[in-house]
Write a protein that holds these residues in place. Structure first.
Motif, short mmCIF file in Angstrom:
data_model
loop_
_atom_site.label_atom_id
_atom_site.label_comp_id
_atom_site.label_asym_id
_atom_site.label_seq_id
_atom_site.Cartn_x
_atom_site.Cartn_y
_atom_site.Cartn_z
N ASP A 5 0.82 -1.20 0.00
CA ASP A 5 0.00 0.00 0.00
C ASP A 5 0.86 1.26 0.00
O ASP A 5 0.55 2.24 -0.69
CB ASP A 5 -0.97 -0.01 1.18
CG ASP A 5 -0.30 -0.24 2.52
OD1 ASP A 5 0.91 -0.56 2.56
OD2 ASP A 5 -0.99 -0.11 3.55
N TRP A 8 2.29 1.70 -3.43
CA TRP A 8 1.21 2.20 -4.30
C TRP A 8 1.08 3.73 -4.16
O TRP A 8 0.98 4.45 -5.16
CB TRP A 8 -0.10 1.51 -3.92
CG TRP A 8 -1.32 2.04 -4.57
CD1 TRP A 8 -2.02 3.16 -4.20
CD2 TRP A 8 -2.00 1.53 -5.72
NE1 TRP A 8 -3.10 3.36 -5.04
CE2 TRP A 8 -3.11 2.37 -5.98
CE3 TRP A 8 -1.78 0.42 -6.54
CZ2 TRP A 8 -3.99 2.13 -7.02
CZ3 TRP A 8 -2.67 0.19 -7.59
CH2 TRP A 8 -3.75 1.04 -7.83
N THR A 47 4.72 3.00 -12.29
CA THR A 47 3.85 1.87 -11.98
C THR A 47 4.41 1.07 -10.82
O THR A 47 5.60 0.73 -10.81
CB THR A 47 3.73 0.96 -13.22
OG1 THR A 47 3.10 1.69 -14.28
CG2 THR A 47 2.90 -0.28 -12.89
N PRO A 48 3.58 0.75 -9.81
CA PRO A 48 4.03 -0.14 -8.75
C PRO A 48 3.84 -1.60 -9.15
O PRO A 48 2.88 -1.94 -9.85
CB PRO A 48 3.10 0.22 -7.59
CG PRO A 48 1.82 0.62 -8.26
CD PRO A 48 2.21 1.25 -9.57
N LEU A 129 -2.41 -5.45 -5.42
CA LEU A 129 -2.99 -4.19 -5.88
C LEU A 129 -2.83 -3.99 -7.38
O LEU A 129 -3.01 -2.88 -7.88
CB LEU A 129 -2.36 -3.01 -5.12
CG LEU A 129 -2.63 -2.97 -3.61
CD1 LEU A 129 -1.90 -1.78 -2.98
CD2 LEU A 129 -4.12 -2.88 -3.33
N GLY A 130 -2.50 -5.05 -8.10
CA GLY A 130 -2.22 -4.92 -9.51
C GLY A 130 -3.27 -5.55 -10.40
O GLY A 130 -4.15 -6.30 -9.94
N ARG A 206 -4.70 1.59 0.73
CA ARG A 206 -3.82 2.16 -0.30
C ARG A 206 -3.98 3.68 -0.45
O ARG A 206 -3.07 4.34 -0.96
CB ARG A 206 -4.06 1.46 -1.64
CG ARG A 206 -5.41 1.70 -2.26
CD ARG A 206 -5.55 0.91 -3.54
NE ARG A 206 -6.82 1.15 -4.20
CZ ARG A 206 -7.23 0.51 -5.28
NH1 ARG A 206 -6.44 -0.42 -5.82
NH2 ARG A 206 -8.38 0.78 -5.82
#
Length: 276
Positions: A5, A8, A47-48, A129-130, A206
């Motif tokens: 998080d 992100w 981008t994470p 989270l993707g 997040r």
């Protein structure tokens, strides 16, 4: 170590400051890239990926960074004083006329072809989270070594990407299992809930400035960092012990009354190094 998080949020700040803008300053303060200059190129996106950050530039180039324990990216406006640490800790500077992103104490900094990003993140499991999130694959990855302690399996980024030491302890509490319980001994119903529960926690945090797993104001976490205070559920003193993740010992928190399974003294230790 920043968790999924936090990474992100960092990616979001960097993307808002840099994406779609032409670099007017580019400085990587590591010997390998000391002469590289990308000024004049446009930043495409940030981008994470799990705990990794991928900053992409036009011309098929990506700057890969990882915060590990102490690294951070700070964003400053024009004329704003930089305050992320002393100058000798700066490893990267990416700037445009409006914003400057400064990377402090970054232990991982690598410039590579965008088409070769798989070299640095291809080993990761589904990202919580993707867009590649797949709970079935994550669960299968976790259970492939049933003798492995639950906490170690959760930290292994090859199983699912984004969980760090805080979420490890909190997830084990919510699953009512100690981090040293062999994951194969976790009741099937709870094991099936694990991927969805992990995703729920990271998604809920997040966009939060302060991480919480309890939903209680002033009592943000169930166990992490709370030893020897009383458990929020049963009032037993929270305990802390060390659990290896294959690379180092990490402080691990649990409630001996609410969580079933072995503790650090009786658990079998493994010696596998998880991917980051």
């Amino acid at each position: 170590m920043p968790e999924g998080d936090t990474v992100w949020q960092t990616a979001g700040r960097l993307h808002a400051a840099l994406a779609g803008r032409v670099l007017t300053r580019f400085d990587l303060r590591v010997p390998r890239y000391a002469t590289v200059d990308l000024t004049g190129r446009t930043v495409l996106d940030v981008t994470p990926r799990g705990k990794h950050l991928l900053t992409r530039f036009e011309g098929d180039l990506t700057l890969h960074s990882h915060l590990r324990m102490d690294g951070s990216w700070k964003v400053y406006g024009t004329g704003q004083r930089w305050s992320g640490g002393p100058g000798h800790q700066i490893r990267a500077i990416l700037g445009n006329p409006e914003r400057t992103a400064v990377g402090y104490r970054l232990p991982v900094l690598e410039l590579l072809r965008t088409t070769e990003e798989h070299r640095v993140v291809g080993h990761l499991g589904p990202d919580l989270l993707g867009p590649d999130w797949d709970p079935d694959t994550a669960l299968a990855n976790l259970l492939k070594d049933p003798a492995r302690p639950l906490g170690e399996a959760l930290l292994d980024q090859r199983n699912l990407a984004g969980i760090g030491n805080v979420y490890k302890s909190e997830l084990c509490f919510l699953l009512r299992a100690t981090p040293w319980l062999p994951i194969g001994q976790l009741p099937a119903e709870r094991a099936e809930q694990l991927p969805a529960l992990a995703k729920k926690l990271l998604e809920a945090n997040r966009d939060r400035p302060v991480r919480t797993t309890t939903g209680r104001r002033g009592q943000d976490l169930f166990v992490y960092g709370r030893a020897p205070r009383p458990c929020l559920r049963c009032h037993t003193s929270i305990r802390v012990g060390d659990q290896g993740d294959g690379s180092r010992e990490r402080p691990t928190y649990w409630c001996p009354a609410c969580q079933s399974g072995p503790g650090p003294d009786s658990a079998h230790r493994t010696h596998r190094r998880p991917g980051n």
